[in-house]
Design an enzyme around this catalytic site. Structure first.
Site, PDB file in Angstrom:
ATOM      1  N   ASN A  15       0.767  -1.255   0.129  1.00  0.00           N
ATOM      2  CA  ASN A  15       0.116  -0.105  -0.075  1.00  0.00           C
ATOM      3  C   ASN A  15       0.897   1.251  -0.087  1.00  0.00           C
ATOM      4  OD1 ASN A  15      -2.573  -1.411   0.189  1.00  0.00           O
ATOM      5  ND2 ASN A  15      -2.066  -1.975   2.471  1.00  0.00           N
ATOM      6  N   VAL A  16       1.880   1.359   0.901  1.00  0.00           N
ATOM      7  CA  VAL A  16       2.565   2.454   1.057  1.00  0.00           C
ATOM      8  C   VAL A  16       3.753   2.554  -0.040  1.00  0.00           C
ATOM      9  CG1 VAL A  16       4.120   3.795   2.633  1.00  0.00           C
ATOM     10  CG2 VAL A  16       2.194   2.757   3.532  1.00  0.00           C
ATOM     11  N   VAL A 132       3.653   7.632  12.850  1.00  0.00           N
ATOM     12  CA  VAL A 132       2.515   7.820  13.905  1.00  0.00           C
ATOM     13  C   VAL A 132       1.467   8.751  13.136  1.00  0.00           C
ATOM     14  CG1 VAL A 132       1.877   9.389  16.039  1.00  0.00           C
ATOM     15  CG2 VAL A 132       3.800   8.080  15.881  1.00  0.00           C
ATOM     16  N   GLY A 134      -0.223   8.570  10.150  1.00  0.00           N
ATOM     17  CA  GLY A 134       0.142   8.718   8.770  1.00  0.00           C
ATOM     18  C   GLY A 134       0.421   9.968   8.050  1.00  0.00           C
ATOM     19  N   LYS A 205       2.176   3.761  18.934  1.00  0.00           N
ATOM     20  CA  LYS A 205       2.337   5.128  18.499  1.00  0.00           C
ATOM     21  C   LYS A 205       2.317   6.063  19.834  1.00  0.00           C
ATOM     22  CE  LYS A 205      -0.540   4.370  14.177  1.00  0.00           C
ATOM     23  NZ  LYS A 205      -1.583   4.067  13.865  1.00  0.00           N
ATOM     24  N   GLY A 307      -3.370   4.983   4.968  1.00  0.00           N
ATOM     25  CA  GLY A 307      -3.682   5.062   3.274  1.00  0.00           C
ATOM     26  C   GLY A 307      -2.503   5.141   2.467  1.00  0.00           C
TER      27      GLY A 307
HETATM   28  P1  NAP Z   1       1.797  -3.968   2.794  1.00  0.00           P
HETATM   29  O1  NAP Z   1       0.650  -3.495   1.747  1.00  0.00           O
HETATM   30  O2  NAP Z   1       1.466  -5.271   3.446  1.00  0.00           O
HETATM   31  O3  NAP Z   1       3.382  -4.262   2.042  1.00  0.00           O
HETATM   32  C1  NAP Z   1       4.194  -4.962   2.313  1.00  0.00           C
HETATM   33  C2  NAP Z   1       5.340  -4.932   1.448  1.00  0.00           C
HETATM   34  O4  NAP Z   1       6.464  -5.398   1.803  1.00  0.00           O
HETATM   35  C3  NAP Z   1       4.853  -5.997   0.172  1.00  0.00           C
HETATM   36  O5  NAP Z   1       5.348  -5.249  -1.124  1.00  0.00           O
HETATM   37  C4  NAP Z   1       5.594  -7.282   0.383  1.00  0.00           C
HETATM   38  O6  NAP Z   1       6.110  -7.957  -0.594  1.00  0.00           O
HETATM   39  C5  NAP Z   1       6.791  -6.542   1.066  1.00  0.00           C
HETATM   40  N1  NAP Z   1       7.648  -7.536   2.062  1.00  0.00           N
HETATM   41  C6  NAP Z   1       7.203  -7.860   2.916  1.00  0.00           C
HETATM   42  N2  NAP Z   1       7.947  -8.558   3.634  1.00  0.00           N
HETATM   43  C7  NAP Z   1       8.942  -8.781   2.730  1.00  0.00           C
HETATM   44  C8  NAP Z   1      10.436  -9.600   3.132  1.00  0.00           C
HETATM   45  N3  NAP Z   1      10.502 -10.301   4.129  1.00  0.00           N
HETATM   46  N4  NAP Z   1      11.149  -9.544   1.890  1.00  0.00           N
HETATM   47  C9  NAP Z   1      10.813  -8.623   0.847  1.00  0.00           C
HETATM   48  N5  NAP Z   1       9.660  -8.110   0.900  1.00  0.00           N
HETATM   49  C10 NAP Z   1       8.844  -8.057   1.994  1.00  0.00           C
HETATM   50  O7  NAP Z   1       2.289  -3.116   4.038  1.00  0.00           O
HETATM   51  P2  NAP Z   1       1.868  -1.396   3.986  1.00  0.00           P
HETATM   52  O8  NAP Z   1       0.506  -1.130   4.081  1.00  0.00           O
HETATM   53  O9  NAP Z   1       2.255  -0.889   2.760  1.00  0.00           O
HETATM   54  O10 NAP Z   1       2.611  -1.047   5.249  1.00  0.00           O
HETATM   55  C11 NAP Z   1       4.085  -0.913   5.346  1.00  0.00           C
HETATM   56  C12 NAP Z   1       4.567  -0.347   6.603  1.00  0.00           C
HETATM   57  O11 NAP Z   1       3.921   0.999   6.592  1.00  0.00           O
HETATM   58  C13 NAP Z   1       4.022  -1.280   7.703  1.00  0.00           C
HETATM   59  O12 NAP Z   1       5.187  -1.008   8.680  1.00  0.00           O
HETATM   60  C14 NAP Z   1       3.157  -0.423   8.161  1.00  0.00           C
HETATM   61  O13 NAP Z   1       2.916  -0.432   9.869  1.00  0.00           O
HETATM   62  C15 NAP Z   1       3.189   0.943   7.939  1.00  0.00           C
HETATM   63  N6  NAP Z   1       2.250   1.823   7.396  1.00  0.00           N
HETATM   64  C16 NAP Z   1       1.232   1.520   6.903  1.00  0.00           C
HETATM   65  C17 NAP Z   1       0.157   2.560   6.644  1.00  0.00           C
HETATM   66  C18 NAP Z   1      -1.116   2.219   5.995  1.00  0.00           C
HETATM   67  O14 NAP Z   1      -1.859   2.986   5.767  1.00  0.00           O
HETATM   68  N7  NAP Z   1      -0.960   0.987   5.008  1.00  0.00           N
HETATM   69  C19 NAP Z   1       0.058   3.614   7.268  1.00  0.00           C
HETATM   70  C20 NAP Z   1       1.042   4.041   8.380  1.00  0.00           C
HETATM   71  C21 NAP Z   1       2.206   3.082   8.308  1.00  0.00           C
HETATM   72  P3  NAP Z   1       4.877  -8.414  -1.662  1.00  0.00           P
HETATM   73  O15 NAP Z   1       4.195  -7.233  -2.334  1.00  0.00           O
HETATM   74  O16 NAP Z   1       5.611  -9.480  -2.685  1.00  0.00           O
HETATM   75  O17 NAP Z   1       4.006  -9.486  -0.809  1.00  0.00           O
END
Ligand code: NAP
Length: 433
Positions: A15-16, A132, A134, A205, A307
């Site tokens: 997502n990010v 923290v 977003g 957070k 998001g």
């Molecule tokens: P996500 O959609 O699950 O994406 C994770 C990405 O990391 C995927 O592309 C995945 O690969 C890759 N990945 C995971 N483990 C891996 C590994 N061992 N080796 C290589 N690649 C790996 O997560 P997200 O929502 O983007 O969130 C990412 C971070 O941002 C997290 O720490 C989350 O707490 C933080 N965050 C997210 C949000 C939000 O709104 N989503 C907001 C604030 C903070 P694949 O695509 O191949 O599975």
């Protein structure tokens, strides 16, 4: 003449990560103008590199450790999620003198100390605005804009999932399970919502906010935590009748104990919030953080707390800072941990309680219940009886008292013959009476 490019490794394309890459690519010229040198993505780490991932295939790798170690990588953006793998990758980057941007609150809430030490040693930057709330700038304002002030309290709604659920329950009158299922259908709750609904995400957070605000290392384990899974539609109904709503709050504050010692408190729980309080009108998946500082007074930060694109905005702000430091020399602020304040246990914190109990239809119930409060010096603010006969409910709201006295009172109420059961106990925040 174009300056030497700054190499960026992006770990994660979810997502990010996908929004980080999209915005970096689409606005490459602006980034170059703002930094003084172009940013070049050297590689993007993912778990699976097959299929069209919407980025040039030659950038993809399933070996993040190799990517982090490359000589042409100057800055690492960690947006993977999880704790153990990113911890190793971030540490290895920092040890090699590469700056790191991370959005990973779970990692930071456990290991900020270790990571900050590594950054300090190699004089690298470690930035985490996105961890923290977003898109909402709150880490940098606390760390830099308010560096000359004394922050006394940071309180906020820092989890969009729980705020969506509580706002929807308030609006529709639906119960918790039904609203959680709806949040899942609409993409506001994950398949396993435990980290959000049980308050773990908000506690991470709170640990980060308390560490920055009070110049003290605080970890997630130091944060008192309760989630929202026991909140009922009756609680929201009663909250309305008290001109309140219910919000999951993360509260970090300086306190002075009864013995005159300065301590800090970091806690997360659902609380009644008066409708006139600024946090009461923060609805849906939005986040807000209120900061109270001695000279600045009260400041409020509001916006999208999650998001892909909003979180990428915070990540990219950090990336520009880190890249400017690489280009011009210098570095961002170091971790400030000089105050070393102790974290007070929840029992020492002064709070107000709302207690709702089903009571027997007998004379003298009110006096018996009131006696349990007064035995522990807990003064009652309001009492109201709802219904009659076997369905009679008594709702008591207290004045400020030590949380330990309040929880002992509730335990004793449960033992009384006249109390059929204590249906609900919530704290009341945003008032000081
Ligand atoms: P996500 O959609 O699950 O994406 C994770 C990405 O990391 C995927 O592309 C995945 O690969 C890759 N990945 C995971 N483990 C891996 C590994 N061992 N080796 C290589 N690649 C790996 O997560 P997200 O929502 O983007 O969130 C990412 C971070 O941002 C997290 O720490 C989350 O707490 C933080 N965050 C997210 C949000 C939000 O709104 N989503 C907001 C604030 C903070 P694949 O695509 O191949 O599975």
């Amino acid at each position: 003449m174009t300056s030497k490019p700054i190499g960026v490794a992006v770990l994660g394309l979810g997502n990010v990560g996908s929004e980080v890459v999209r915005i970096l690519t689409e606005n490459a010229e602006d980034f170059e103008a703002r930094i003084g040198a172009p940013l070049e993505i050297r590689g993007i780490a993912v778990r699976r590199i097959d299929g069209d991932r919407g980025v040039p295939a030659e950038l993809l790798t399933d070996d993040p450790a190799e990517l982090v170690g490359r000589d042409d990588v100057d800055i690492v953006v960690e947006v993977l999620g999880g704790i153990d793998i990113p911890r190793k990758l971030v540490l290895s980057a920092l040890e090699k003198g590469k700056s790191v941007i991370t959005a990973n609150k779970a990692l930071l809430a456990e290991y900020t100390g270790e990571l900050a030490d590594a950054a300090e040693k190699s004089r690298a930057d470690l930035y985490f605005e996105a961890a923290v709330a977003g898109a909402i700038p709150v880490v940098r304002p606390l760390m830099q804009s308010l560096a000359g002030d004394r922050v006394n309290k940071v309180a906020g709604i820092v989890n969009g999932t729980t705020n969506f659920i509580l706002s929807a329950m308030d609006e529709t009158g639906a119960d918790y399970a039904e609203t959680l299922a709806e949040a899942g259908r609409l993409g506001y709750a994950e398949a396993d919502p435990t980290a959000d609904v049980e308050g773990y995400d908000a506690a991470s957070k709170a640990a980060i906010l308390a560490s920055i605000a009070f110049h003290t290392r605080v970890t997630a384990g130091d944060v008192y935590r309760e989630g929202i899974s026991k909140i009922t539609s009756d609680d929201l109904e009663t909250a309305k009748s008290l001109d309140c709503t219910i919000k999951l709050l993360a509260i970090c504050e300086r306190i002075v104990t009864a013995k005159g010692k300065e301590r800090i408190s970091a806690r997360v729980y659902p609380a009644l919030v008066p409708l006139e309080h600024p946090l009461a009108s923060v609805n849906g998946a939005f986040n807000a953080v209120v900061v109270e500082a001695e000279a600045a007074g009260r400041l409020m930060f509001y916006g999208q707390g999650a998001g892909g694109a909003p979180t990428a905005s915070a990540v990219l702000g950090d990336l520009v800072m880190a890249a400017r430091n690489k280009f011009y020399g210098g570095r961002g602020p170091l971790e400030s941990k000089y105050a070393k304040l102790k974290v007070a246990p929840m029992g020492d914190i002064l709070t107000r309680y709302y207690v709702s109990m089903q009571v027997a239809d007998k004379p003298g119930v009110l006096a018996t219940v009131a006696a349990e409060f007064s035995k522990r010096d807990v003064s009652i603010s309001t009492v109201r009886q709802q219904g009659s006969g076997d369905g009679a409910r008594l709702v008591v709201v207290t004045h400020l008292a030590a949380d330990s006295a309040l929880s002992e009172t509730v335990a004793s109420l449960e033992q009384l013959d006249v109390v059929v059961h204590v249906a609900s106990v919530l704290r009341l925040e945003g008032t000081t009476v």
